[in-house]
Design a protein around this motif. Sequence first.
Motif, PDB file in Angstrom:
ATOM      1  N   ILE A  83     -10.071  -1.477   1.708  1.00 60.37           N
ATOM      2  CA  ILE A  83     -10.294  -0.032   1.599  1.00 60.37           C
ATOM      3  C   ILE A  83     -10.363   0.532   3.016  1.00 60.37           C
ATOM      4  N   THR A  84      -9.374   1.344   3.356  1.00 63.27           N
ATOM      5  CA  THR A  84      -9.324   1.928   4.706  1.00 63.27           C
ATOM      6  C   THR A  84     -10.006   3.290   4.713  1.00 63.27           C
ATOM      7  N   LYS A  85     -10.120   3.830   5.893  1.00 55.73           N
ATOM      8  CA  LYS A  85     -10.671   5.188   6.105  1.00 55.73           C
ATOM      9  C   LYS A  85     -12.064   5.331   5.506  1.00 55.73           C
ATOM     10  N   MET A  86     -12.877   4.277   5.659  1.00 54.84           N
ATOM     11  CA  MET A  86     -14.235   4.316   5.119  1.00 54.84           C
ATOM     12  C   MET A  86     -15.055   5.423   5.791  1.00 54.84           C
ATOM     13  N   ASP A  87     -14.609   5.851   6.964  1.00 54.47           N
ATOM     14  CA  ASP A  87     -15.331   6.927   7.665  1.00 54.47           C
ATOM     15  C   ASP A  87     -15.153   8.267   6.976  1.00 54.47           C
ATOM     16  N   LEU A  88     -14.234   8.342   6.067  1.00 54.53           N
ATOM     17  CA  LEU A  88     -13.977   9.633   5.417  1.00 54.53           C
ATOM     18  C   LEU A  88     -14.808   9.837   4.152  1.00 54.53           C
ATOM     19  N   VAL A  89     -15.581   8.814   3.754  1.00 58.80           N
ATOM     20  CA  VAL A  89     -16.423   8.984   2.545  1.00 58.80           C
ATOM     21  C   VAL A  89     -17.892   8.699   2.859  1.00 58.80           C
ATOM     22  N   PRO A 100       6.511   0.543  14.012  1.00 62.62           N
ATOM     23  CA  PRO A 100       7.107   1.873  14.192  1.00 62.62           C
ATOM     24  C   PRO A 100       6.434   2.891  13.278  1.00 62.62           C
ATOM     25  N   LYS A 101       6.170   4.070  13.821  1.00 64.82           N
ATOM     26  CA  LYS A 101       5.544   5.110  12.993  1.00 64.82           C
ATOM     27  C   LYS A 101       6.393   6.361  13.056  1.00 64.82           C
ATOM     28  N   GLY A 102       6.258   7.195  12.080  1.00 64.03           N
ATOM     29  CA  GLY A 102       7.027   8.440  12.078  1.00 64.03           C
ATOM     30  C   GLY A 102       6.830   9.126  10.755  1.00 64.03           C
ATOM     31  N   GLY A 105       0.849  -1.194   0.000  1.00 65.81           N
ATOM     32  CA  GLY A 105       0.000   0.000   0.000  1.00 65.81           C
ATOM     33  C   GLY A 105       0.872   1.227   0.000  1.00 65.81           C
ATOM     34  N   SER A 106       0.272   2.337  -0.385  1.00 65.46           N
ATOM     35  CA  SER A 106       1.042   3.583  -0.382  1.00 65.46           C
ATOM     36  C   SER A 106       1.243   4.030   1.055  1.00 65.46           C
ATOM     37  N   GLN A 107       2.229   4.926   1.200  1.00 68.15           N
ATOM     38  CA  GLN A 107       2.448   5.511   2.525  1.00 68.15           C
ATOM     39  C   GLN A 107       1.180   6.219   2.973  1.00 68.15           C
ATOM     40  N   SER A 108       0.877   6.051   4.256  1.00 67.07           N
ATOM     41  CA  SER A 108      -0.288   6.702   4.861  1.00 67.07           C
ATOM     42  C   SER A 108      -1.619   6.171   4.370  1.00 67.07           C
ATOM     43  N   SER A 109      -1.606   5.048   3.656  1.00 66.78           N
ATOM     44  CA  SER A 109      -2.882   4.497   3.215  1.00 66.78           C
ATOM     45  C   SER A 109      -3.604   3.829   4.382  1.00 66.78           C
ATOM     46  N   GLY A 110      -2.887   3.620   5.492  1.00 68.47           N
ATOM     47  CA  GLY A 110      -3.499   2.981   6.656  1.00 68.47           C
ATOM     48  C   GLY A 110      -3.075   1.533   6.800  1.00 68.47           C
ATOM     49  N   LYS A 111      -2.010   1.188   6.150  1.00 64.30           N
ATOM     50  CA  LYS A 111      -1.499  -0.178   6.153  1.00 64.30           C
ATOM     51  C   LYS A 111      -1.176  -0.646   7.582  1.00 64.30           C
ATOM     52  N   SER A 112      -0.409   0.173   8.289  1.00 61.73           N
ATOM     53  CA  SER A 112      -0.029  -0.205   9.652  1.00 61.73           C
ATOM     54  C   SER A 112      -1.266  -0.343  10.525  1.00 61.73           C
ATOM     55  N   SER A 113      -2.205   0.561  10.356  1.00 57.47           N
ATOM     56  CA  SER A 113      -3.405   0.533  11.195  1.00 57.47           C
ATOM     57  C   SER A 113      -4.172  -0.766  10.990  1.00 57.47           C
ATOM     58  N   VAL A 114      -4.240  -1.248   9.740  1.00 59.12           N
ATOM     59  CA  VAL A 114      -4.942  -2.498   9.458  1.00 59.12           C
ATOM     60  C   VAL A 114      -4.238  -3.665  10.152  1.00 59.12           C
ATOM     61  N   GLY A 151     -14.179  -3.088   3.268  1.00 54.55           N
ATOM     62  CA  GLY A 151     -14.001  -1.744   3.813  1.00 54.55           C
ATOM     63  C   GLY A 151     -13.792  -1.796   5.316  1.00 54.55           C
ATOM     64  N   VAL A 152     -12.857  -0.989   5.793  1.00 54.61           N
ATOM     65  CA  VAL A 152     -12.596  -0.967   7.245  1.00 54.61           C
ATOM     66  C   VAL A 152     -12.419   0.464   7.751  1.00 54.61           C
ATOM     67  N   VAL A 153     -12.563   0.607   9.055  1.00 48.74           N
ATOM     68  CA  VAL A 153     -12.242   1.874   9.728  1.00 48.74           C
ATOM     69  C   VAL A 153     -11.285   1.502  10.859  1.00 48.74           C
ATOM     70  N   CYS A 154     -10.032   1.751  10.639  1.00 51.47           N
ATOM     71  CA  CYS A 154      -9.031   1.198  11.570  1.00 51.47           C
ATOM     72  C   CYS A 154      -8.294   2.248  12.374  1.00 51.47           C
ATOM     73  N   ARG A 155      -8.903   3.436  12.502  1.00 50.67           N
ATOM     74  CA  ARG A 155      -8.190   4.428  13.281  1.00 50.67           C
ATOM     75  C   ARG A 155      -8.048   3.925  14.705  1.00 50.67           C
ATOM     76  N   ALA A 156      -6.813   3.922  15.196  1.00 55.95           N
ATOM     77  CA  ALA A 156      -6.592   3.424  16.556  1.00 55.95           C
ATOM     78  C   ALA A 156      -7.348   4.290  17.535  1.00 55.95           C
TER      79      ALA A 156
HETATM   80  P1  GDP Z   1       0.631   3.616   6.709  1.00 57.60           P
HETATM   81  O1  GDP Z   1       1.630   4.644   6.425  1.00 57.60           O
HETATM   82  O2  GDP Z   1       0.009   3.093   5.443  1.00 57.60           O
HETATM   83  O3  GDP Z   1       1.081   2.525   7.587  1.00 57.60           O
HETATM   84  O4  GDP Z   1      -0.606   4.364   7.419  1.00 57.60           O
HETATM   85  P2  GDP Z   1      -0.975   4.471   8.934  1.00 57.60           P
HETATM   86  O5  GDP Z   1      -1.635   3.224   9.413  1.00 57.60           O
HETATM   87  O6  GDP Z   1       0.174   4.964   9.718  1.00 57.60           O
HETATM   88  O7  GDP Z   1      -2.088   5.577   8.833  1.00 57.60           O
HETATM   89  C1  GDP Z   1      -1.838   6.842   8.316  1.00 57.60           C
HETATM   90  C2  GDP Z   1      -2.759   7.844   8.938  1.00 57.60           C
HETATM   91  O8  GDP Z   1      -4.109   7.530   8.634  1.00 57.60           O
HETATM   92  C3  GDP Z   1      -2.682   7.861  10.443  1.00 57.60           C
HETATM   93  O9  GDP Z   1      -2.756   9.172  10.894  1.00 57.60           O
HETATM   94  C4  GDP Z   1      -3.882   7.094  10.891  1.00 57.60           C
HETATM   95  O10 GDP Z   1      -4.418   7.518  12.135  1.00 57.60           O
HETATM   96  C5  GDP Z   1      -4.877   7.425   9.797  1.00 57.60           C
HETATM   97  N1  GDP Z   1      -5.844   6.350   9.640  1.00 57.60           N
HETATM   98  C6  GDP Z   1      -5.600   5.058   9.498  1.00 57.60           C
HETATM   99  N2  GDP Z   1      -6.752   4.361   9.364  1.00 57.60           N
HETATM  100  C7  GDP Z   1      -7.762   5.273   9.385  1.00 57.60           C
HETATM  101  C8  GDP Z   1      -9.189   5.194   9.289  1.00 57.60           C
HETATM  102  O11 GDP Z   1      -9.778   4.126   9.104  1.00 57.60           O
HETATM  103  N3  GDP Z   1      -9.903   6.340   9.393  1.00 57.60           N
HETATM  104  C9  GDP Z   1      -9.260   7.543   9.561  1.00 57.60           C
HETATM  105  N4  GDP Z   1     -10.020   8.634   9.623  1.00 57.60           N
HETATM  106  N5  GDP Z   1      -7.943   7.661   9.657  1.00 57.60           N
HETATM  107  C10 GDP Z   1      -7.191   6.552   9.577  1.00 57.60           C
END
Ligand code: GDP
Length: 735
Positions: A200-206, A53-55, A33-42, A228-233
Motif C-alpha cells: 500500500i503506497t502513499k500511506m502519507d495521504l491517509v 522512465p516516467k512521463g 499495479g494501476s498507473q500512478s499507484s506508485g509502482k515505479s516509486s516502490v 504500507g510504504v511512503v515512497c515519494r522520491a
Molecule cells: P506508477 O505510475 O505506478 O509507476 O507511479 P509513480 O511511482 O510514477 O507515482 C505516481 C505519482 O505518485 C508520482 O507523482 C509520485 O511522486 C507519487 N507518489 C508515489 N509514491 C508516493 C507516496 O508514497 N506518497 C505520495 N504522497 N506520493 C507518492
Amino acid sequence: FMLLTKKLIEVRNVLNSIDHNDTLKLPSIVVIGSQSSGKSSVLEAIVGHEFLPKGSNMVTRRPIELTLIHTPHTKEEYGEFPSLGLGKVHDFKRIQETLRDLNMAVPESECVSSKPIELRIYSPNVPDLTMIDLPGYIQITSKNQPISLKEKISELCEKYIQEPNIILAVCAADVDLANSEALRSSRKVDPLGLRTIGVITKMDLVEPERGVAILRNQDYPLHLGYIGVVCRAPGGSSKENITQAVIKTEDAHFRSSYQYSQRGVFVGTGTLRRKLMDILEENMGSNLGSIIKAVQKELDETRYQFKVEYNDQKMSAESYVAESVDKLKHRFKDFSRAFGKPQVRLEIRHMLEQRMLDICAQRYWSDPRINELPQLDSGSTAEEDRLYWDLQLDLASSALTKSGVGRQTTQRVVDILSRTMEQLAEAEPFNHHPDAANTIKTMTHEILSSRSQATADQVENTIKPFKYEVECTDSEWTEGVKRAIALVQTELEMCEDALSKIKTTVGTKKLRKAINFVIESDREEAKRAQRREAIAKLRESNPRQYLEDQARASRDSHSSESTESHGEHSQDDDTQAQEENRSVPEDEDELEAAMRPHFNPKLLVKAREALSLRDRALILKYRLSALKSKTCKNSKNKAQCPEAFLAVVAEKLAYTSVMFIQVELMNEFVFQLPRMIDSRLGVKTGQEAMEKFARENPLVGKHLELMEKRTKLEEVWEKLNYLVRRQEEAKARKW
Ligand code: GDP
C-alpha cells in the motif's frame, strides 16, 4: 542463508537464456499495479536510484526483468543490459534513457510487447532479488490510445502472474482497494493469496486509523499480508542512494502515530525489502526439488540429442572460424601452385596470339593483294611491291607491340585472380557468410588495385624495345613458324566448323541456292555500279549528249503511257519501252526488288556469312601451305610469312611481360592474401565476431546452440547440487 537466493537467481538467469518454452522456471517477483499507484516509486526505493522512465503517457511498454545483485565488497553501483552489450552503465540517468528508448521502440500499433528487457543492477545496497516490472493497468483509454490497449496490458500481466511467480500487488492508500485492478487480477490466479503480497503506497495521504485498517485488511485477506510504504522520491542529487532517505522519511511518518507500532501491522520499505527476500528465498527453496528434476530431465535429453545428432563432437565458434579460414587458405594455395609462371605465360601468350590473329585477318587476309605475297621472292618483283609488304609487316608488328600490352596482360592476370577469389568466396563454407565473402573480394581488390598500375607500367617499359625492333634467332623463328601453323590451322578448323554448322542448320541444297542467288545479285550489283559509273563519266565529259539521251528516254516513256491509255499498244512497243527503262537505274532497282522475295532475308544473311567463311577458309588454306613451304623455313623471308613473325613477337612479349607480372603482382598477391585472410577473417577478429560468423551457418549455429545448452545445464546442475548439499548439511546441524 542468503546464498540460496543468490545462487538460484544465477541459475534462473542461466535457465532463462536457454529455455524458450518455460519448462525450467524459478520464481520471480512480478510487480503489478494501476498507473500512478506508485509502482515505479516502490521499485526505485528498493533499488536506491531513479532509473525507470516516467512521463504522462504510458512509458512501460515491455516487461522489465530486473535482477538485483548484492555485491557486498565493493562500492561500485551499476546497471547492465546483457542483450545490448553496452557494458557497465554507472549513470542511472543513462539507464533511464536506455529503458525509455527500448520502450519507445515498440511500434505504436503493437502498444505493448511481451518481449522482456533484461536489466541487472549490481550494488552493495540492493538485496538479491529478481523482479519483473510490468506496464501499469490503465483505467480509461485516452483519445490516442487504441481501445485494445487495456486488454493487451491485462493479458500481458496475466501471463506473468502465473505460478511459480510471486505477485507484488501495488495499491495506493488513497484509492479504495475494491477498485484495485492489481488485487482483482491476482485473485484470479491466486484466490487464497498464498503468493501475493500487497503493497500500500502513499500511506502519507491517509489518516493513521484508516491506514491501519487498510493494512489489516479483512475484505481481501492475503496470506503474505500487506505492507504500507511512503515512497515519494525525496528529490535531490540523482547520484545519491535514495533508499536510506526514503526509509528515514517513513520512519518519521510511521513513528509519529502509535497505531503503526501495533502487532501485525507492517510498514516501511526496509520491512518490504526483507520480506521480499524471505518470500523469494522460501519460494525458491521449495521449488528446488522440482527444478532439479526438470533440469535433470532437460540435461538428459540434451546429452542424448547431442550424442545422436553430433556424435558427441565438440564445436566452437573459434574452431569453426579456424577451419573455414584454413580451407580458404588451402584452396588458395592449391590454386597458386597450379597457376604458376608457365600457366600465366600460357594465358598471356594465348591472349596475344588472339590479338595477332585479329591483326593478320585485318591486315593480310582481307588484303586483295594477298595472293601476290608468295611470289614476292621470285626476283622479278618490283621494288615497289617489296616496300609495300615490308611496310605491312612493320605496321602489323607495331599494331601488336603498341596495343597496350602492359595494361592488357596485367588486366588479364588481375581478372583471373579476381575470378578465382570470387569463386572461392562463393563456395562452401563462405556461401553462408555473405559479409566474409565480401571481405574476401574486397581484400583481393585492394591488393590487386594497389599493384596493377605499377605492374602495367613496368611491363610496358620492359617491352618498349620490341616496339622498335624485334630480332629473332633461327630457333625462335622455327618455333614461331610451328606455332603460326598451329594457329592458322586452328583458325581454319574453326572456320570450317562454322561453315558446316550453317550447312546443317540451313540445309546444303537450300544454302547453295541462296549462295548462288547472292553471288548473282552481287554480280548484277557490280554491273549496275559499273554502268552508273559510266553514266557519271559521260555526264561529266559530254553533258549535251547526256541531256539528249535523257530527253529521249522520258519522251519514249510518255508516249508509251499515252498509247496505253488509248488501249492500242502493241507487244513491240511494250518491249521497247522496257528496254529503254533498263537504262534508267531507279526503275531497274524496283524490278530487281520484285524478283528477290523468294528468299527469306535471314537466309540471305546466312548465305553471305557462309560465303565469307568459304573465302576465309580458302585464304587460310593458302596461307597454311605458304607457311609450310620452303620460303618460310628461312627467317630472312619474314615479310612473306607475317603470321610466323608475329607469333615470334607475341612469344617475346609474353615472356617478358610474365617476368614482371610474376614479380610485381603474383608474388605480392600470394604473399599478402593469406596474411590478410588471417587478420580480417581469422581468430584474431575476436570472440564476438567469431560467434556471429559461426552462427551465420545454420548447421553450425544449431550445433553451437546445443553445445551451449548442454554446458549451461551442466553448470546449473552443479550449482543446484551444491545448494542441495548445503541444505542437507544445514538440516543435519539443526538435528
Ligand atoms: P506508477 O505510475 O505506478 O509507476 O507511479 P509513480 O511511482 O510514477 O507515482 C505516481 C505519482 O505518485 C508520482 O507523482 C509520485 O511522486 C507519487 N507518489 C508515489 N509514491 C508516493 C507516496 O508514497 N506518497 C505520495 N504522497 N506520493 C507518492
